[in-house]
Design an enzyme around this catalytic site. Structure first.
Site, PDB file in Angstrom:
ATOM      1  N   PHE A 137      -2.535   5.965  -1.630  1.00 55.45           N
ATOM      2  CA  PHE A 137      -1.439   5.579  -1.012  1.00 55.45           C
ATOM      3  C   PHE A 137      -0.750   4.175  -1.675  1.00 55.45           C
ATOM      4  O   PHE A 137      -1.485   3.297  -1.634  1.00 55.45           O
ATOM      5  CB  PHE A 137      -1.467   5.385   0.439  1.00 55.45           C
ATOM      6  CG  PHE A 137      -0.096   5.123   1.092  1.00 55.45           C
ATOM      7  CD1 PHE A 137       0.884   6.082   1.097  1.00 55.45           C
ATOM      8  CD2 PHE A 137       0.296   4.002   1.677  1.00 55.45           C
ATOM      9  CE1 PHE A 137       2.149   5.726   2.066  1.00 55.45           C
ATOM     10  CE2 PHE A 137       1.252   3.422   2.223  1.00 55.45           C
ATOM     11  CZ  PHE A 137       2.216   4.476   2.490  1.00 55.45           C
ATOM     12  N   ASP A 238      -5.121  -2.045  -6.323  1.00 54.57           N
ATOM     13  CA  ASP A 238      -4.331  -1.957  -4.999  1.00 54.57           C
ATOM     14  C   ASP A 238      -5.085  -2.551  -3.995  1.00 54.57           C
ATOM     15  O   ASP A 238      -5.717  -1.781  -3.298  1.00 54.57           O
ATOM     16  CB  ASP A 238      -3.365  -0.675  -4.804  1.00 54.57           C
ATOM     17  CG  ASP A 238      -2.428  -0.885  -3.756  1.00 54.57           C
ATOM     18  OD1 ASP A 238      -2.457  -1.938  -2.815  1.00 54.57           O
ATOM     19  OD2 ASP A 238      -1.499  -0.356  -3.664  1.00 54.57           O
ATOM     20  N   LYS A 267      -0.520  -7.032   3.762  1.00 51.17           N
ATOM     21  CA  LYS A 267      -1.210  -6.877   4.901  1.00 51.17           C
ATOM     22  C   LYS A 267      -1.869  -8.382   5.413  1.00 51.17           C
ATOM     23  O   LYS A 267      -1.340  -9.202   5.923  1.00 51.17           O
ATOM     24  CB  LYS A 267      -2.150  -5.678   5.053  1.00 51.17           C
ATOM     25  CG  LYS A 267      -1.314  -4.503   4.854  1.00 51.17           C
ATOM     26  CD  LYS A 267      -2.205  -3.285   5.016  1.00 51.17           C
ATOM     27  CE  LYS A 267      -1.606  -1.980   4.849  1.00 51.17           C
ATOM     28  NZ  LYS A 267      -0.836  -1.318   5.992  1.00 51.17           N
TER      29      LYS A 267
HETATM   30  C1  PLP Z   1      -2.868   0.288  -0.687  1.00 56.95           C
HETATM   31  C2  PLP Z   1      -1.678   0.261  -0.120  1.00 56.95           C
HETATM   32  N1  PLP Z   1      -1.024   0.089  -0.865  1.00 56.95           N
HETATM   33  C3  PLP Z   1       0.483  -0.188  -0.430  1.00 56.95           C
HETATM   34  C4  PLP Z   1       0.799   0.009   0.844  1.00 56.95           C
HETATM   35  C5  PLP Z   1       2.323  -0.380   1.276  1.00 56.95           C
HETATM   36  O1  PLP Z   1       2.522  -1.349   2.154  1.00 56.95           O
HETATM   37  P1  PLP Z   1       3.735  -1.738   2.795  1.00 56.95           P
HETATM   38  O2  PLP Z   1       3.719  -0.720   3.894  1.00 56.95           O
HETATM   39  O3  PLP Z   1       3.654  -3.263   3.366  1.00 56.95           O
HETATM   40  O4  PLP Z   1       5.019  -1.460   2.011  1.00 56.95           O
HETATM   41  C6  PLP Z   1       0.051   0.183   1.737  1.00 56.95           C
HETATM   42  C7  PLP Z   1       0.174   0.524   3.036  1.00 56.95           C
HETATM   43  O5  PLP Z   1      -0.703   0.887   3.950  1.00 56.95           O
HETATM   44  C8  PLP Z   1      -1.359   0.548   1.529  1.00 56.95           C
HETATM   45  O6  PLP Z   1      -2.479   0.605   2.215  1.00 56.95           O
END
Ligand code: PLP
Length: 425
Positions: A137, A238, A267
């Protein structure tokens, strides 16, 4: 005010596309507890989806934000910059794995960090393609969505995805995909779908978050590094969900022998204030022309002030060690329930990034129903849990790492009784 009344207004006023897992409307929150508008208390095992690793309203974070509010709230760093932004970049550059010069940019959300990581990788390599993993994700923007390896609900009905994004299977032994299987699939991808010389980057979550809390095996990460080096691709980690002490180390990549070229963070970086970052090899980060990166709110002074406090708190309160202690307690308790609960097929996760996975026993198939029933039972008893996984059959635990021992014990008792009662039903 009643939750049910607000919920009705919500149905009339908010797009149903914004999914919500509870209909308890927050009134206030403190460390690992939330009180709703009806005055009911909940223990928060979600942390706003891994955002308040340092707890709701950590006094140091609030103090730093208040001090910043009294000085200035927004100048746009691209117009009138501020030293705190530079200092935070210096701190992250010094903290992230990899013994090389690094540079950083700040943006606002996780998806935006991912977008920028891909932009930078394409610019630095002059190549267009990106490889991601099934179950991964990476956000809800167009590139984030294209990279995400889960169709429902993230991609369905949103039209054409950006081109040149390819997916390979993520190794999950529990689901019959070994590291060798994943690597063989990558090899096939290079033969059947995309010339490796056209690939700018491989993006990977060191522990898949939304996808089910599956940790990338060490040998897999080492192999990805090797493939990237062999073909001149960049490795993007990520760490939006895994970062900032959650896995028992500052970053999940600290568990590995290899370093990524680029890391995305968001986050818990700013303990509840919108801030995200991309850090990478200095020469790669410098590839785009001035003006090619940034954004009006990128690196907001409020978020930056909060982030400095978050990094201080993680260090001062030894939150990496605390994450390991808490995670072990949680896993031990789950293990004791597993002995007479065959529906539990796995208990896992580094540090305090833990999960339990459920199968329907007779058919041996993943059961989202069981995971959801446990979640709802716990919510009824005052414990907020989240599910995840491509099959929705995983409960993930993301409590603040600052949770007090007494509240943790209370939460474990609620969890145990919720699981047992779902079985008794
Ligand atoms: C691994 C990862 N990357 C990207 C995102 C996207 O982050 P945002 O919701 O702040 O756009 C998330 C959100 O849960 C995530 O867990």
């Amino acid at each position: 005010m009643k939750n049910s009344a607000i919920s009705e207004r919500k149905n009339q006023s908010i797009s149903r596309g914004v999914g919500m897992t509870t209909q308890i409307y927050a009134d206030r929150a403190e460390n690992s507890e939330i009180w709703d508008v009806e005055g009911r208390r909940y223990i928060d095992f979600s942390s706003g989806i891994a955002v308040v690793n340092t707890g709701h309203r950590h006094p140091k974070v609030i103090e730093a934000v208040k001090a910043q509010l009294d000085r200035f709230t927004h100048t746009c760093h691209q117009v009138v910059p501020y030293e705190s932004y530079v200092r935070l970049a210096e701190r992250l550059n010094g903290m992230l794995p990899g013994k090389f010069e690094k540079k950083t940019i700040f943006v606002t959300t996780g998806a935006e960090a991912v977008e920028n990581a891909v932009k930078i990788a394409r610019n630095a390599t002059g190549r267009p393609a990106v490889i991601a993993f099934a179950g991964g994700f990476h956000g809800r923007t167009f590139m984030g969505m294209a990279l995400t390896g889960k169709v429902v609900p993230y991609k369905v009905g949103f039209g054409a995805m950006p081109a040149d994004v390819f997916h390979a299977p993520f190794p999950v032994a529990l689901h019959g995909i070994s590291v060798a299987d994943s690597l063989a699939a990558l090899d096939r991808l290079f033969k059947a779908d995309v010339d490796p010389a056209r690939v700018a980057a491989i993006i990977v979550e060191p522990v898949q978050g939304e996808g089910g809390f599956y940790e990338a095996p060490r040998e897999f990460m080492t192999a990805l590094r090797k493939i990237c080096d062999q073909h001149g691709m960049l490795l993007i980690a990520d760490e939006v969900q895994t970062g900032f002490a959650r896995t028992g180390k500052m970053f999940a990549m600290d568990h590995h022998e290899v370093a990524p070229d680029i890391t995305t963070m968001a986050k818990s970086l700013a303990g509840g204030f919108p801030l995200s970052a991309v850090t990478g090899r200095a020469e790669i980060m410098d590839a785009p022309n001035p003006g090619g990166l940034g954004g009006t709110y990128g690196g907001s002074p409020i978020g930056v002030a909060a982030a400095h406090a978050v990094l201080d708190v993680i260090e001062e309160e030894n939150l990496c060690d605390r994450a390991n202690t808490l995670g072990n307690r949680l896993k031990q308790r789950l293990q004791s329930i597993r002995d007479d609960t065959p529906e539990i097929v796995d208990i896992r996760g580094p540090g305090f990034m833990n999960a339990v996975e459920f199968n329907e026993v007779k058919k041996g198939l993943p059961s989202a129903e069981i995971a959801n029933a446990v979640r709802l039972k716990a919510l009824d008893k005052g414990l907020i849990l989240l599910t995840c996984g491509v099959y929705g059959n995983v409960i993930r635990f993301l409590a603040p790492i600052t949770i007090q021992d007494g509240v943790m014990n209370e939460a474990l008792d609620i969890l145990e009784s919720s699981i047992r009662e779902v079985w008794a039903a």
